[in-house]
Write an enzyme that holds these catalytic residues in place. Sequence first.
Site: not given
Length: 224
Positions: A149, A179
Amino acid sequence: MSRPRLVVFGTSNIVSDLFDCALANGFDIGRVVLHHAEQVGERDRSLAERLAALAPFGQTPQVDHVDRFVPGADELYLLGPTTPTRAELAALVAARWALPFATLVHPSAYVSPLAALAPGVFVGANSVLGPGVRLGEHVFVNRGVTVGHDTVVGAFSRLQPGSNLGGLSTLGCGVTVAIGATVLERLRIGDGAFIGAGSVVTADVAADSLAVGVPARVRKLAAP
């Protein structure tokens, strides 16, 4: 009514992700528009191979060049490269045609209605963008990425498969999170920084630096 037609400017190893997402959304794949000669490494797949794989789906995209390109109807425009040529190509397209870039989101991704995606953003399969997330222009979010968020990601950044960004963090422009890397919450990652694969970032990272390890440490300046 015609189906939207994806037009990709430039190519790279991630162009198949764009094709996959277009098919999943029920779009046609219209053209790939090149601006440089394709560079195919020893372990890469060529654009020709990637285009040939689309034939069973009734897709026969054309390969064009920017010097011959003419915009068409019902087209959605995205960038194919994830290298620094991405910004160069975006500037070229803006200067020649002032085309509006689309956003492309895989149907299996979740994007909060309280998130904001700038033009040119791609969000791959099974990724999650939380409320208050803001992605700048031409951010590339690969498969299985989580963005917490209120995190802000600057233009031309790329988040590679399986990476995780904690909430309330800020990433600058042209940042790469490789990754499986993790950036904890409330951190600041400077422009052009590179977070190595599998790293866990627990402190701010300066611009143009490479952070690797668990916990991540700055090892050297990234190449310009």
